[in-house]
Design a protein around this motif. Structure first.
Motif, PDB file in Angstrom:
ATOM      1  N   PRO A  57       0.838  -1.209   0.000  1.00  0.00           N
ATOM      2  CA  PRO A  57       0.000   0.000   0.000  1.00  0.00           C
ATOM      3  C   PRO A  57       0.868   1.252   0.000  1.00  0.00           C
ATOM      4  N   PRO A  58       0.580   2.204  -0.879  1.00  0.00           N
ATOM      5  CA  PRO A  58       1.383   3.433  -0.934  1.00  0.00           C
ATOM      6  C   PRO A  58       1.161   4.311   0.291  1.00  0.00           C
ATOM      7  N   ARG A  59       2.192   5.045   0.683  1.00  0.00           N
ATOM      8  CA  ARG A  59       2.119   5.941   1.831  1.00  0.00           C
ATOM      9  C   ARG A  59       1.827   7.358   1.325  1.00  0.00           C
ATOM     10  N   VAL A  60       0.560   7.673   1.187  1.00  0.00           N
ATOM     11  CA  VAL A  60       0.164   8.944   0.595  1.00  0.00           C
ATOM     12  C   VAL A  60       0.488  10.109   1.514  1.00  0.00           C
ATOM     13  N   ASP A  61       0.321   9.941   2.823  1.00  0.00           N
ATOM     14  CA  ASP A  61       0.533  11.038   3.762  1.00  0.00           C
ATOM     15  C   ASP A  61       2.014  11.317   4.010  1.00  0.00           C
ATOM     16  N   ALA A  62       2.831  10.289   3.948  1.00  0.00           N
ATOM     17  CA  ALA A  62       4.272  10.460   4.164  1.00  0.00           C
ATOM     18  C   ALA A  62       5.021   9.591   3.157  1.00  0.00           C
ATOM     19  N   ALA A 111       1.800  19.547  -4.287  1.00  0.00           N
ATOM     20  CA  ALA A 111       2.625  18.354  -4.049  1.00  0.00           C
ATOM     21  C   ALA A 111       1.759  17.170  -3.621  1.00  0.00           C
ATOM     22  N   ARG A 112       0.785  17.408  -2.746  1.00  0.00           N
ATOM     23  CA  ARG A 112      -0.102  16.325  -2.338  1.00  0.00           C
ATOM     24  C   ARG A 112      -0.911  15.805  -3.523  1.00  0.00           C
ATOM     25  N   HIS A 113      -1.337  16.712  -4.395  1.00  0.00           N
ATOM     26  CA  HIS A 113      -2.074  16.313  -5.591  1.00  0.00           C
ATOM     27  C   HIS A 113      -1.199  15.451  -6.501  1.00  0.00           C
ATOM     28  N   VAL A 114       0.058  15.817  -6.656  1.00  0.00           N
ATOM     29  CA  VAL A 114       0.977  15.039  -7.488  1.00  0.00           C
ATOM     30  C   VAL A 114       1.111  13.619  -6.939  1.00  0.00           C
ATOM     31  N   VAL A 115       1.318  13.512  -5.641  1.00  0.00           N
ATOM     32  CA  VAL A 115       1.476  12.188  -5.023  1.00  0.00           C
ATOM     33  C   VAL A 115       0.210  11.362  -5.189  1.00  0.00           C
ATOM     34  N   ALA A 116      -0.929  11.922  -4.826  1.00  0.00           N
ATOM     35  CA  ALA A 116      -2.183  11.170  -4.878  1.00  0.00           C
ATOM     36  C   ALA A 116      -2.511  10.733  -6.300  1.00  0.00           C
ATOM     37  N   THR A 117      -2.314  11.640  -7.268  1.00  0.00           N
ATOM     38  CA  THR A 117      -2.639  11.309  -8.653  1.00  0.00           C
ATOM     39  C   THR A 117      -1.698  10.256  -9.215  1.00  0.00           C
ATOM     40  N   ALA A 118      -0.386  10.423  -8.981  1.00  0.00           N
ATOM     41  CA  ALA A 118       0.584   9.467  -9.503  1.00  0.00           C
ATOM     42  C   ALA A 118       0.378   8.076  -8.918  1.00  0.00           C
ATOM     43  N   LEU A 119       0.155   7.992  -7.615  1.00  0.00           N
ATOM     44  CA  LEU A 119      -0.025   6.683  -6.989  1.00  0.00           C
ATOM     45  C   LEU A 119      -1.343   6.051  -7.416  1.00  0.00           C
TER      46      LEU A 119
END
Length: 394
Positions: A34-39, A380-388
């Motif tokens: 599971p990806p770590r979206v928050d950290a 930055a949070r959007h980039v992480v969430a979208t990419a994952l």
């Protein structure tokens, strides 16, 4: 390049400058963990520690800024050298990594343009030849254990041919100036003209097009580093519309619009146009005291002023959008837009000023929208969430 300390708990100290048809079609293998979206554990390669500012505890940043001198491995900051490139390659292959983020270079390191920009810098005279920094993004051609996200903040609305390998490896290629017809991002680079039906039918090309995602330019890091600008009440505003920025040798939208803007003074409208460049604090203060801020496109449609003006509690007035946008500032809700044909700017200004209560409502909603979606940590949070999410979908 200046060192700044961000005021957000998500963004401590960082360094930020201001202003084909066949081949590999698959990115890295994605593990079931599971990806770590928050950290998220991130390796970032680029001129600005954008992701490092948002996730400082879990991001390792390798700066490719040619004049970068600051390195602090304990804080996750590195400068690529021929001695540290093997370490970067090993980090990219680490199976515990969640995401790799690469800022798209303006051109391939072996192109004449890139070599000229590298060799003819003032820093070269002092013995600094940053060739390894230019090569650092190329390491993602090798084994990468995590999904790859690319951030393309460049002005042109096309993908540089030298970045095709990033497009092929990425699960998401975030493009600031993304044409409404995404295919046209390949015009003159990956295709010699506007992509033809034949080009668009090729599976590899379609996969490339579907990798493109809109990217907000957002509030710049150096503005986000300062305390949040205070909102000036409507009764205390001192200007009807404000403008400060480059006009000469910029876009024709600015060249033709400035005369129309200044002519509004003859109709009793208070137009604030500084005679000389302003320090950043003064620029933000003048912007906050205006009801409207003119924010015409420059070398690209997006500019920092669009988001800065909303953050300052003023209403951005931009020419009609020509690109696909992330979390757009909506017409009449967060911002105002005008047609570039003669008279369009003046009509929009007069109509807006006729409804002062409406302007105050738009200004409040625009500021809230920018704080929610267009600050560096939010992007930055959007980039992480979208990419994952896209990586998991594969």
């Amino acid at each position: 390049m200046s060192d700044i300390t961000l005021s957000s708990p998500m963004a401590p100290a960082t360094t930020a400058p201001r202003d084909p048809e066949h081949g590999p079609q698959h990115g890295p293998e994605i593990t079931a963990r599971p990806p770590r979206v928050d950290a998220p554990r991130i390796v970032e390669i680029g001129p600005t520690g954008y992701m490092h500012a948002a996730f400082p505890q879990t991001t390792t940043f390798f700066s490719t800024w040619p004049d970068e001198t600051r390195t602090d491995p304990a804080q996750g900051r590195h400068v690529p050298t021929f001695g540290t490139l093997p370490d970067l390659a090993a980090r990219l292959a680490d199976p515990d990594l969640d995401l790799v983020v690469v800022h798209a270079p303006a051109s391939a390191p072996w192109s004449l343009r890139a070599l000229g920009r590298t060799l003819f810098r003032r820093s070269v005279l002092h013995g600094a030849l940053p060739l390894a920094r230019a090569l650092a993004p190329q390491l993602v051609r090798r084994r990468v254990a995590a999904p790859l996200a690319v951030l393309d903040f460049d002005d042109p609305a096309v993908i540089d041919r030298g970045n095709a390998f990033l497009l092929d490896r990425a699960v998401a290629y975030f493009k600031r100036e993304l044409p409404a017809d995404h295919w046209q991002a390949f015009t003159g680079t990956l295709h010699w003209r506007v992509p033809t039906p034949r080009f668009r039918r090729v599976a590899k090309n379609r996969r490339r097009m579907e990798t493109l995602v809109p990217l907000s330019l957002g509030v710049p890091l150096e503005v986000f580093a300062r305390p949040l600008p205070e909102v000036v009440p409507e009764a205390e505003k001192t200007a009807d519309i404000f403008w400060a920025g480059r006009v000469k040798d910029s876009s024709t939208v600015r060249e033709t619009g400035l005369g129309e803007l200044l002519a509004l003074r003859d109709h009793g409208i208070v137009v604030d146009v500084p005679d000389a460049p302003l320090p950043l604090d003064a620029y933000l203060a003048r912007m906050a005291r205006a009801r409207l801020v003119w924010t015409p496109e420059g070398y690209g449609w997006q500019c920092f002023r669009l988001y800065e003006s909303a953050l300052c509690g003023s209403v951005p007035l931009a020419n009609q959008p020509s690109i696909a946008r992330h979390a757009p500032l909506l017409q009449g809700e967060h911002a105002l837009y005008y047609d570039v044909e003669p008279g369009g700017l003046a009509r929009a200004v007069r109509a807006a000023l006729a409804d002062r209560a409406g302007l105050a409502r738009i200004a409040a909603a625009g500021r809230a929208h920018v704080l929610a979606h267009h600050t560096p940590p939010a992007i930055a949070r959007h980039v992480v969430a979208t990419a994952l999410r896209l990586a998991a979908a594969r």
